[in-house]
Design a protein around this motif. Structure first.
Motif: not given
Length: 85
Positions: A3-6, A29-33, A47-63
């Motif tokens: 949410a901070i990154i968004i 209203a949800r964006i405001s929240e 939240l991940e989808d929102c980041l993608q729509q705003l131009g970010h790549d979302v990467v999940i790494t399993v270590a």
């Protein structure tokens, strides 16, 4: 942390919450929240989808864990671009 990154992205792009709604399909209203850190009933996937729509790549790494017990979940922000094959 997502949410901070968004919120920072919205500010950096100079977007209104209505413009974010148009890009993401998330009601204003949800964006405001999200921007106020009120994340009840907002999934991580949304939240991940929102980041993608705003131009970010979302990467999940399993270590592989190097410890006993429960592993950790960590969100990190990177300024480097993803390489495509």
């Amino acid at each position: 942390k997502l949410a901070i990154i968004i919120t920072k992205t919205i500010q950096e792009l100079g977007l209104s919450q209505r413009q974010v709604q148009q890009r993401t399909g998330i009601p204003q209203a949800r964006i405001s929240e999200i921007c106020r850190g009120k994340l009840k009933d907002i999934s991580r996937e949304r939240l991940e989808d929102c980041l993608q729509q705003l131009g970010h790549d979302v990467v999940i790494t399993v270590a592989t864990g190097r410890h006993d017990g429960v592993g950790e979940l960590r969100v990190e922000q990177s300024d480097r671009a993803l390489e495509t094959a």
